[in-house]
Design a protein around this motif. Sequence first.
Motif, short mmCIF file in Angstrom:
data_model
loop_
_atom_site.label_atom_id
_atom_site.label_comp_id
_atom_site.label_asym_id
_atom_site.label_seq_id
_atom_site.Cartn_x
_atom_site.Cartn_y
_atom_site.Cartn_z
N GLN A 55 0.83 -1.21 0.00
CA GLN A 55 0.00 0.00 0.00
C GLN A 55 0.86 1.26 0.00
O GLN A 55 0.56 2.23 -0.70
CB GLN A 55 -0.93 0.01 1.21
CG GLN A 55 -2.05 -0.98 1.11
CD GLN A 55 -2.87 -1.08 2.38
OE1 GLN A 55 -2.45 -0.60 3.44
NE2 GLN A 55 -4.02 -1.72 2.29
N ALA A 58 2.33 1.67 -3.48
CA ALA A 58 1.29 2.11 -4.41
C ALA A 58 0.98 3.60 -4.24
O ALA A 58 0.83 4.34 -5.22
CB ALA A 58 0.03 1.28 -4.22
N LEU A 59 0.90 4.05 -2.99
CA LEU A 59 0.66 5.49 -2.76
C LEU A 59 1.84 6.33 -3.22
O LEU A 59 1.67 7.43 -3.74
CB LEU A 59 0.36 5.74 -1.28
CG LEU A 59 -1.01 5.29 -0.77
CD1 LEU A 59 -1.11 5.50 0.73
CD2 LEU A 59 -2.11 6.04 -1.49
N ALA A 61 3.89 5.57 -5.65
CA ALA A 61 3.90 5.58 -7.11
C ALA A 61 2.84 6.52 -7.66
O ALA A 61 3.02 7.12 -8.73
CB ALA A 61 3.68 4.17 -7.65
N ALA A 62 1.74 6.68 -6.94
CA ALA A 62 0.69 7.60 -7.36
C ALA A 62 1.01 9.04 -7.00
O ALA A 62 0.29 9.95 -7.41
CB ALA A 62 -0.64 7.19 -6.74
N GLY A 63 2.07 9.25 -6.25
CA GLY A 63 2.46 10.60 -5.87
C GLY A 63 1.71 11.15 -4.68
O GLY A 63 1.77 12.34 -4.39
N MET A 64 1.00 10.29 -3.96
CA MET A 64 0.19 10.77 -2.83
C MET A 64 0.77 10.37 -1.49
O MET A 64 0.31 10.82 -0.46
CB MET A 64 -1.23 10.21 -2.94
CG MET A 64 -1.97 10.68 -4.16
SD MET A 64 -3.67 10.12 -4.19
CE MET A 64 -3.46 8.38 -4.37
N SER A 67 7.64 9.45 0.46
CA SER A 67 8.66 8.88 -0.40
C SER A 67 9.71 8.09 0.39
O SER A 67 10.54 7.42 -0.20
CB SER A 67 9.36 9.99 -1.18
OG SER A 67 9.97 10.90 -0.28
#
Length: 122
Positions: A55, A58-59, A61-64, A67
Amino acid sequence: MDKIVNTAVRAVLLITAGCLVVWALVPGWRTVILGLLLGLAGSSLNAFLLRKRVQRVALGAAGMGPSKSGLGLGSRIATVLLVAMIAYRLPEKFNMPAALIGCMVVPFILLAAAYFINKRQS
């Protein structure tokens, strides 16, 4: 991912219930069953750690999401080492081979659950 992990958790709970029945009925196998239950607990913890890691990736990679990364594989290996250490220190209560086998059960359950869920969807 949540549906797959929830299905795997249900399967682990069924295996745990079966193990507890065997533990109650067959006194000679108690150390083996307790070792298996210890391994299942560690393996289930690893599944939850992996879900959290997926999770987070995935977040990210979505930029949300954040990092920064965590320990990843190190925390899952440490969980298996903790299970092995407990079984090694308390051999009168936990069977070491059964504990290590229990540590490998949940990944196979996750693979089977993913296969059946994806097959049902397509």
